[in-house]
Design an enzyme around this catalytic site. Structure first.
Site, PDB file in Angstrom:
ATOM      1  N   ARG A 256      -1.969  -0.520  -8.236  1.00  0.00           N
ATOM      2  CA  ARG A 256      -3.326  -0.065  -7.932  1.00  0.00           C
ATOM      3  C   ARG A 256      -3.322   1.452  -8.084  1.00  0.00           C
ATOM      4  NH1 ARG A 256      -4.091  -0.749  -2.015  1.00  0.00           N
ATOM      5  NH2 ARG A 256      -4.662  -2.889  -2.494  1.00  0.00           N
TER       6      ARG A 256
ATOM      7  N   ASP B 284       0.847  -1.199   0.000  1.00  0.00           N
ATOM      8  CA  ASP B 284       0.000   0.000   0.000  1.00  0.00           C
ATOM      9  C   ASP B 284       0.882   1.248   0.000  1.00  0.00           C
ATOM     10  OD1 ASP B 284      -2.353  -1.426   0.102  1.00  0.00           O
ATOM     11  OD2 ASP B 284      -2.770  -1.030   2.211  1.00  0.00           O
TER      12      ASP B 284
HETATM   13  P1  FDA Z   1     -14.139   9.995  -3.776  1.00  0.00           P
HETATM   14  O1  FDA Z   1     -13.423  10.256  -2.506  1.00  0.00           O
HETATM   15  O2  FDA Z   1     -14.431  11.162  -4.664  1.00  0.00           O
HETATM   16  O3  FDA Z   1     -15.452   9.213  -3.470  1.00  0.00           O
HETATM   17  C1  FDA Z   1     -16.439   8.968  -4.461  1.00  0.00           C
HETATM   18  C2  FDA Z   1     -17.706   8.551  -3.754  1.00  0.00           C
HETATM   19  O4  FDA Z   1     -17.511   7.263  -3.180  1.00  0.00           O
HETATM   20  C3  FDA Z   1     -18.064   9.471  -2.581  1.00  0.00           C
HETATM   21  O5  FDA Z   1     -18.887  10.523  -2.971  1.00  0.00           O
HETATM   22  C4  FDA Z   1     -18.747   8.525  -1.626  1.00  0.00           C
HETATM   23  O6  FDA Z   1     -20.111   8.445  -1.965  1.00  0.00           O
HETATM   24  C5  FDA Z   1     -18.115   7.196  -1.900  1.00  0.00           C
HETATM   25  N1  FDA Z   1     -17.069   6.830  -0.923  1.00  0.00           N
HETATM   26  C6  FDA Z   1     -15.738   6.918  -1.083  1.00  0.00           C
HETATM   27  N2  FDA Z   1     -15.086   6.450   0.005  1.00  0.00           N
HETATM   28  C7  FDA Z   1     -16.042   6.065   0.883  1.00  0.00           C
HETATM   29  C8  FDA Z   1     -16.039   5.506   2.195  1.00  0.00           C
HETATM   30  N3  FDA Z   1     -14.902   5.234   2.849  1.00  0.00           N
HETATM   31  N4  FDA Z   1     -17.240   5.259   2.775  1.00  0.00           N
HETATM   32  C9  FDA Z   1     -18.413   5.506   2.142  1.00  0.00           C
HETATM   33  N5  FDA Z   1     -18.473   6.036   0.899  1.00  0.00           N
HETATM   34  C10 FDA Z   1     -17.320   6.311   0.276  1.00  0.00           C
HETATM   35  N6  FDA Z   1      -5.341   5.418  -0.519  1.00  0.00           N
HETATM   36  C11 FDA Z   1      -4.022   5.588  -0.310  1.00  0.00           C
HETATM   37  O7  FDA Z   1      -3.568   6.709  -0.098  1.00  0.00           O
HETATM   38  N7  FDA Z   1      -3.184   4.509  -0.337  1.00  0.00           N
HETATM   39  C12 FDA Z   1      -3.634   3.246  -0.615  1.00  0.00           C
HETATM   40  O8  FDA Z   1      -2.828   2.304  -0.643  1.00  0.00           O
HETATM   41  C13 FDA Z   1      -5.022   3.064  -0.844  1.00  0.00           C
HETATM   42  N8  FDA Z   1      -5.546   1.850  -1.113  1.00  0.00           N
HETATM   43  C14 FDA Z   1      -6.862   1.742  -1.509  1.00  0.00           C
HETATM   44  C15 FDA Z   1      -7.371   0.514  -1.935  1.00  0.00           C
HETATM   45  C16 FDA Z   1      -8.649   0.434  -2.445  1.00  0.00           C
HETATM   46  C17 FDA Z   1      -9.175  -0.882  -2.937  1.00  0.00           C
HETATM   47  C18 FDA Z   1      -9.482   1.601  -2.496  1.00  0.00           C
HETATM   48  C19 FDA Z   1     -10.856   1.542  -3.090  1.00  0.00           C
HETATM   49  C20 FDA Z   1      -9.007   2.786  -2.031  1.00  0.00           C
HETATM   50  C21 FDA Z   1      -7.699   2.885  -1.513  1.00  0.00           C
HETATM   51  N9  FDA Z   1      -7.206   4.078  -1.034  1.00  0.00           N
HETATM   52  C22 FDA Z   1      -5.862   4.193  -0.787  1.00  0.00           C
HETATM   53  C23 FDA Z   1      -8.136   5.189  -0.709  1.00  0.00           C
HETATM   54  C24 FDA Z   1      -8.271   6.142  -1.880  1.00  0.00           C
HETATM   55  O9  FDA Z   1      -7.079   6.846  -2.064  1.00  0.00           O
HETATM   56  C25 FDA Z   1      -9.408   7.145  -1.638  1.00  0.00           C
HETATM   57  O10 FDA Z   1      -9.133   7.927  -0.538  1.00  0.00           O
HETATM   58  C26 FDA Z   1     -10.773   6.525  -1.443  1.00  0.00           C
HETATM   59  O11 FDA Z   1     -10.950   5.415  -2.275  1.00  0.00           O
HETATM   60  C27 FDA Z   1     -11.853   7.548  -1.780  1.00  0.00           C
HETATM   61  O12 FDA Z   1     -11.687   7.989  -3.105  1.00  0.00           O
HETATM   62  P2  FDA Z   1     -12.647   7.593  -4.313  1.00  0.00           P
HETATM   63  O13 FDA Z   1     -11.796   7.282  -5.495  1.00  0.00           O
HETATM   64  O14 FDA Z   1     -13.565   6.526  -3.925  1.00  0.00           O
HETATM   65  O15 FDA Z   1     -13.366   8.955  -4.691  1.00  0.00           O
END
Ligand code: FDA
Length: 302
Positions: A178, A127
């Site tokens: 990722r 990660d």
């Molecule tokens: P965004 O934050 O714009 O969210 C889009 C929509 O998704 C939101 O409006 C909300 O509705 C929904 N949503 C998102 N997160 C949610 C939550 N926790 N609970 C409820 N609803 C939620 N980061 C990092 O810095 N290092 C890493 O190694 C990883 N690893 C990782 C693995 C996987 C499988 C995922 C999906 C994410 C990560 N992340 C991460 C976290 C990533 O960087 C990010 O902060 C979150 O995924 C939220 O970003 P989105 O792309 O979902 O978009």
């Protein structure tokens, strides 16, 4: 404005709440406190055709014995995954297994994990944590990748540096990463702050991966990015064995996960578990107020 006030309120109130109440919120996103609980969630997800990556909650371990203990728990997980025939790999945070202690410590623990991954025919993903350790994480990844091909890392679309990092890494051949937006609080000198710009960088980086045949985990819950990813996959005719969609356990996805499966696309669910769930949830909440907003949205959706 109202949203941001509500977020701040949640952040202030949460540490005052009893653990049992916080669990009612956080428990939706965490598979339990023990490996056995996590393994049973992994099995349920596999039965529904989802792949999994499992993570023990925690970070910034400051004692070598603790880092060893966590590493041993990961080793046991590899064995159990193998024994039970689960489709699940492991995601690990470098600071959880020794990076804050010494380079020797993280090297030795990563080496143990990768030997075990090799022996159980599995995969390890490192990660990505805050920008303070991006360089070291990439160096570790490059170093271990020479000996263990079944290893991947993570790149964050909000960092200004990521495009260069991807291009530099690609010079030494293809790799597996990722792509996520990035969860840590970073200054504007280091990271893009506006959602629109982060999204457009995300799609630019995704295109780079697709065009260069780099295997990519599309890790996002952002439906706009998903729609654009679908269009890019169709435009560039990307075979489904060159990517997978990834989501965090418990995040509502409005039917998109089923849609991915119907399209023949792989979906991997990131399943965290562990006794540190409380400290971890509170820290994340304080660090990134947007998470409070997601929780609120989720509560009201119900
Ligand atoms: P965004 O934050 O714009 O969210 C889009 C929509 O998704 C939101 O409006 C909300 O509705 C929904 N949503 C998102 N997160 C949610 C939550 N926790 N609970 C409820 N609803 C939620 N980061 C990092 O810095 N290092 C890493 O190694 C990883 N690893 C990782 C693995 C996987 C499988 C995922 C999906 C994410 C990560 N992340 C991460 C976290 C990533 O960087 C990010 O902060 C979150 O995924 C939220 O970003 P989105 O792309 O979902 O978009």
């Amino acid at each position: 404005m109202i949203q941001s006030v509500l977020n701040q309120l949640i952040i202030k109130l949460t540490p005052l709440l009893p653990r049992s109440i916080v669990w009612r919120i956080a428990g939706k996103y965490v598979a339990g406190e023990t490996a056995e609980e996590a393994l049973s969630v992994i099995k349920e997800l596999n039965d529904k055709k989802f792949l999994v990556t499992v993570d023990i909650l925690g970070e910034h371990t400051n004692k070598a014995e603790t880092a060893d203990k966590i590493t041993n728990e990961y080793l046991r997980l590899y064995d159990e995954i193998h024994k039970r025939g689960l489709d699940c790999n492991i995601s690990v945070k470098p600071s959880h297994i020794g990076l804050d202690i010494s380079l020797d410590c993280i090297h030795s623990n990563l080496n143990k994990l990768l030997e075990k991954a090799k022996g159980t025919d599995n995969f390890l993903r490192i990660d990505m944590e805050s920008s303070l350790i991006t360089d070291t994480t990439i160096e570790l990844y490059e170093d271990f990748k020479k000996k263990y091909p079944k290893i991947g890392t993570v790149f964050q679309a909000y960092l200004h540096r990521t495009e260069n990092d991807l291009k530099n890494l690609y010079r030494n051949g293809s790799f597996n990463f990722r792509l996520c937006k990035g969860i840590y609080k970073e200054s504007s000198a280091i990271a893009i702050q506006r959602r629109r710009k982060i999204n457009s960088n995300y799609l630019k980086l995704l295109r780079f991966a697709f065009e260069n045949k780099i295997y990519v985990g599309i890790a996002t819950h952002d439906l706009e990015i998903l729609r654009n990813s679908y269009a890019m996959i169709a435009d560039l005719n990307i075979p489904s064995n060159m990517f997978e969609f990834q989501v965090l356990y418990g995040v509502p996805m409005s039917g998109w996960l089923e849609k991915h499966l119907e399209n023949g696309y792989k979906v991997r669910v990131y399943v965290p578990y562990g006794r540190d769930w409380y400290e971890y949830s509170i820290r994340r909440l304080k660090e990134n107020p947007n998470i409070a907003g997601y929780i609120l949205k989720d509560l009201f959706r119900k």
